[in-house]
Design an enzyme around this catalytic site. Structure first.
Site, PDB file in Angstrom:
ATOM      1  N   ASN A   1       0.828  -1.210   0.000  1.00 54.69           N
ATOM      2  CA  ASN A   1       0.000   0.000   0.000  1.00 54.69           C
ATOM      3  C   ASN A   1       0.863   1.262   0.000  1.00 54.69           C
ATOM      4  O   ASN A   1       0.507   2.260  -0.624  1.00 54.69           O
ATOM      5  CB  ASN A   1      -0.961  -0.005   1.186  1.00 54.69           C
ATOM      6  CG  ASN A   1      -2.244  -0.774   0.878  1.00 54.69           C
ATOM      7  OD1 ASN A   1      -2.396  -1.313  -0.224  1.00 54.69           O
ATOM      8  ND2 ASN A   1      -3.154  -0.839   1.827  1.00 54.69           N
TER       9      ASN A   1
ATOM     10  N   LEU B   1      -0.651   5.509 -11.843  1.00 51.27           N
ATOM     11  CA  LEU B   1       0.127   6.681 -12.235  1.00 51.27           C
ATOM     12  C   LEU B   1      -0.845   7.748 -12.739  1.00 51.27           C
ATOM     13  O   LEU B   1      -0.499   8.582 -13.558  1.00 51.27           O
ATOM     14  CB  LEU B   1       1.125   6.278 -13.329  1.00 51.27           C
ATOM     15  CG  LEU B   1       2.347   7.192 -13.501  1.00 51.27           C
ATOM     16  CD1 LEU B   1       3.221   7.148 -12.260  1.00 51.27           C
ATOM     17  CD2 LEU B   1       3.166   6.768 -14.730  1.00 51.27           C
TER      18      LEU B   1
ATOM     19  N   CYS C   1      -7.897   2.750   3.504  1.00 52.58           N
ATOM     20  CA  CYS C   1      -6.666   1.951   3.545  1.00 52.58           C
ATOM     21  C   CYS C   1      -5.403   2.771   3.339  1.00 52.58           C
ATOM     22  O   CYS C   1      -4.621   2.950   4.268  1.00 52.58           O
ATOM     23  CB  CYS C   1      -6.738   0.842   2.504  1.00 52.58           C
ATOM     24  SG  CYS C   1      -8.171  -0.224   2.744  1.00 52.58           S
TER      25      CYS C   1
ATOM     26  N   LYS D   1      -4.444   5.774   5.960  1.00 50.98           N
ATOM     27  CA  LYS D   1      -4.138   5.379   7.348  1.00 50.98           C
ATOM     28  C   LYS D   1      -3.002   4.353   7.377  1.00 50.98           C
ATOM     29  O   LYS D   1      -2.252   4.298   8.355  1.00 50.98           O
ATOM     30  CB  LYS D   1      -5.394   4.875   8.064  1.00 50.98           C
ATOM     31  CG  LYS D   1      -6.045   3.638   7.497  1.00 50.98           C
ATOM     32  CD  LYS D   1      -5.900   2.413   8.361  1.00 50.98           C
ATOM     33  CE  LYS D   1      -6.681   1.254   7.785  1.00 50.98           C
ATOM     34  NZ  LYS D   1      -6.141  -0.058   8.020  1.00 50.98           N
TER      35      LYS D   1
HETATM   36  C1  UGA Z   1      -6.182  -0.358  -1.708  1.00 50.99           C
HETATM   37  C2  UGA Z   1      -5.200  -1.277  -2.448  1.00 50.99           C
HETATM   38  O1  UGA Z   1      -5.208  -0.963  -3.848  1.00 50.99           O
HETATM   39  C3  UGA Z   1      -5.590  -2.728  -2.248  1.00 50.99           C
HETATM   40  O2  UGA Z   1      -4.640  -3.579  -2.892  1.00 50.99           O
HETATM   41  C4  UGA Z   1      -5.627  -3.029  -0.749  1.00 50.99           C
HETATM   42  O3  UGA Z   1      -6.033  -4.349  -0.491  1.00 50.99           O
HETATM   43  C5  UGA Z   1      -6.622  -2.085  -0.080  1.00 50.99           C
HETATM   44  O4  UGA Z   1      -6.233  -0.740  -0.314  1.00 50.99           O
HETATM   45  C6  UGA Z   1      -6.616  -2.381   1.389  1.00 50.99           C
HETATM   46  O5  UGA Z   1      -5.613  -2.072   2.043  1.00 50.99           O
HETATM   47  O6  UGA Z   1      -7.556  -3.016   1.878  1.00 50.99           O
HETATM   48  P1  UGA Z   1      -8.647   0.553  -2.214  1.00 50.99           P
HETATM   49  O7  UGA Z   1      -8.478   1.376  -0.974  1.00 50.99           O
HETATM   50  O8  UGA Z   1      -9.904  -0.188  -2.444  1.00 50.99           O
HETATM   51  O9  UGA Z   1      -7.461  -0.524  -2.299  1.00 50.99           O
HETATM   52  O10 UGA Z   1      -8.489   1.571  -3.421  1.00 50.99           O
HETATM   53  P2  UGA Z   1      -7.463   1.817  -4.620  1.00 50.99           P
HETATM   54  O11 UGA Z   1      -8.017   1.295  -5.866  1.00 50.99           O
HETATM   55  O12 UGA Z   1      -6.098   1.412  -4.236  1.00 50.99           O
HETATM   56  O13 UGA Z   1      -7.514   3.424  -4.693  1.00 50.99           O
HETATM   57  C7  UGA Z   1      -7.058   4.210  -3.603  1.00 50.99           C
HETATM   58  C8  UGA Z   1      -7.142   5.673  -3.915  1.00 50.99           C
HETATM   59  O14 UGA Z   1      -6.149   6.042  -4.847  1.00 50.99           O
HETATM   60  C9  UGA Z   1      -8.470   6.150  -4.515  1.00 50.99           C
HETATM   61  O15 UGA Z   1      -8.871   7.327  -3.851  1.00 50.99           O
HETATM   62  C10 UGA Z   1      -8.151   6.424  -5.964  1.00 50.99           C
HETATM   63  O16 UGA Z   1      -8.945   7.433  -6.495  1.00 50.99           O
HETATM   64  C11 UGA Z   1      -6.697   6.858  -5.867  1.00 50.99           C
HETATM   65  N1  UGA Z   1      -5.890   6.640  -7.093  1.00 50.99           N
HETATM   66  C12 UGA Z   1      -5.681   5.384  -7.554  1.00 50.99           C
HETATM   67  C13 UGA Z   1      -5.330   7.717  -7.747  1.00 50.99           C
HETATM   68  O17 UGA Z   1      -5.501   8.875  -7.331  1.00 50.99           O
HETATM   69  N2  UGA Z   1      -4.560   7.513  -8.863  1.00 50.99           N
HETATM   70  C14 UGA Z   1      -4.332   6.280  -9.336  1.00 50.99           C
HETATM   71  O18 UGA Z   1      -3.624   6.151 -10.350  1.00 50.99           O
HETATM   72  C15 UGA Z   1      -4.917   5.177  -8.673  1.00 50.99           C
END
Ligand code: UGA
Length: 469
Positions: free
Chosen positions: A227, A269, A279, A282
């Site tokens: 993460n 990216l 997730c 924090k």
């Molecule tokens: C994240 C991880 O991707 C999972 O692998 C992990 O299991 C999970 O946390 C956890 O710890 O339980 P999640 O919180 O569901 O999953 O969301 P993500 O898809 O990772 O997105 C996180 C944030 O990053 C979102 O707010 C999204 O908008 C942002 N993001 C994502 C960006 O701003 N740019 C990107 O290129 C990708």
């Protein structure tokens, strides 16, 4: 009934009976998916309403594909729910602990009270050899501490074993990530524990899923390291967006060009408003806190910067909306599109979108929030904001439109039609989700983080008006 050390451990059941403690995003998905794979599963939660909803076939949060799987699991007769730890202790050969580890109030550290309570409740009741499997994201060293705790509390002493099996599912893709994970990680202290885990994940291992077997501290670290890496990658491109803003460069072209390098890759990216959710934010804070406790704070000090870059994107988004509003937000009607931390989720924990809406409101804007799924959760958190029941209602009469969560409903808006209902054609694309040219062509002033401002063109309708005049 404890086993003598010279006695062979009990045979490994082909299909271990499972309990899943904590039926939030992670636990509910895990319990449901395991039942569809043919295991007998008992889902446990201390919140009776959640258990009643799940038992009645209702998923208490928004997750595409999960309601269908729940139906399938309940119909198979392999999935049941309870609030009773006595029942759980009696039922399970393996117990998956999936309770939350939120950030502590007033500290960067993780709050482990739910984890400790779940392990304690099971340990006090389990009276035959069983495996407790932690899935929650925890500070490194938690499994070692809990092993001591549960073996001290348990009537069977060190016959009660503990393993760690971190979870990598993403909200919005929870079913896919559970049934077809990129990898499985087993943090174990004995061969018996490894065999129990292998039996518990047999259908997923059989499809060729890579497996890493390791000790518990490494397993705990894999999760926070993953993460942290993802958060760092997002903040990296957002740091480049800051540089773009100072130089007139365009971060979307930059990200595209960087992403073609296989070693860098284009996933995670995507520049914009940055990361949020229950997730990433924090976890990087808890990791820093734990690293400091362990005397290696310097090794992950950069995560503070990752956090800082990420939070600055929210402030900068507010700046863009204010600029479009002519420098003063007081009394300006702003349509805030999106409240969830990302599309296909109704989760508003640490949601950048809602944070921006709140800051706009505090500057005196009249903010109308619309999210296809998260309005209710957002309203619970920020009852002072106004909420619209539809996209049309939210944008009607808006002085500025701010796209904050890139739901498909927003990505596919028609800039011409949208232009007819707003008061002013001014839009901030906080997620680089819109076609800039189409908006410019429809007469909009379009702004996005890390992209140079482009002068609006006249909309065809305006051009026609001028000809007539
Ligand atoms: C994240 C991880 O991707 C999972 O692998 C992990 O299991 C999970 O946390 C956890 O710890 O339980 P999640 O919180 O569901 O999953 O969301 P993500 O898809 O990772 O997105 C996180 C944030 O990053 C979102 O707010 C999204 O908008 C942002 N993001 C994502 C960006 O701003 N740019 C990107 O290129 C990708």
């Amino acid at each position: 009934m404890s086993h003598h050390p010279l006695q062979a451990p009990p045979p490994i059941p082909a299909r271990p009976r499972m309990t899943v403690i904590g039926t939030g995003y992670l636990g509910a998905t895990h319990a449901i998916c395991m039942a569809t794979l043919g295991f007998d599963v008992l889902g446990v939660d201390v919140v009776a309403e959640k258990i009643q909803a799940l038992a009645a076939g209702r998923v208490p949060f928004y997750e595409p594909g999960l309601p269908e799987k729940l139906r399938q699991a309940l119909d198979s007769g392999r999935l049941r729910f309870t609030t009773s730890f006595d029942e759980a202790a009696a039922f399970g050969d393996v117990h998956f602990i999936c309770v939350g580890t939120p950030q502590q109030e007033g500290s960067a550290a993780a709050d482990l009270r739910y984890v400790d309570a779940a392990f304690t409740a099971l340990a006090e009741r389990i009276d035959r050899k069983a495996l407790l499997i932690g899935k929650s994201t925890v500070p490194i060293g938690t499994a070692a501490r809990l092993t001591e705790l549960v073996q001290r509390l348990s009537p069977i002493g060190d016959e009660l074993e503990l393993a760690w099996n971190p979870e990598f599912l993403r909200e919005g893709f929870a079913v896919e990530d559970t049934l077809h994970p990129d990898r499985l990680v087993f943090g174990v202290a004995s061969e018996w524990a490894e065999s129990m885990l292998r039996a518990s994940f047999a259908p997923i291992l059989e499809i060729g899923t890579p497996l890493v077997v390791t000790d518990t501290p490494t397993a705990e670290l894999v999760k926070v390291a993953a993460n942290s890496f993802l958060a760092t990658k997002i903040s990296y491109i957002n740091a480049m967006a800051e540089v773009c803003e100072a130089t007139g460069a365009d971060v979307t072209r930059l990200a595209e060009a960087l992403g073609y390098d296989d070693r860098i890759g284009s996933r995670f990216l995507k520049p914009g408003l940055g990361f949020g959710g229950g997730c990433l934010p924090k976890d990087i804070r808890a990791f820093r806190h734990r690293a400091e406790e362990l005397g290696v704070g310097h090794a992950v000090a950069f995560l503070e910067e990752v956090d800082g870059i990420n939070l600055r994107r929210r402030l900068r988004t507010v700046d863009l909306v204010r600029e479009l509003a002519g420098g003063d937000l007081r009394g300006v009607r702003v349509a805030a599109l999106g409240a969830a931390f990302k599309p296909d989720s109704d989760d508003v924990r640490d949601a950048p979108a809602l944070d921006v809406a709140r800051m706009l409101y505090l500057e005196g804007a009249s903010v109308v929030v619309y999210d296809p799924e998260a309005n209710a959760n957002a309203h619970r958190l920020y009852p002072d904001l106004d909420y619209a029941a539809s996209l049309a209602e939210a944008v009607s009469g808006a002085g500025v439109v701010a796209l904050l969560t890139e739901w498909a409903e927003f990505r596919t808006m028609d800039p011409v039609a949208l232009g007819l209902v707003v008061a002013q054609r001014r839009i901030v694309d906080g997620r680089h989700a819109l076609d800039q040219d189409a908006y410019l062509a429809a007469g909009w002033t379009y702004r996005a983080l890390g992209r140079p401002a482009v002068a609006p063109r006249l909309a065809p309708a305006d051009a026609m008006d001028q000809q007539v005049a």
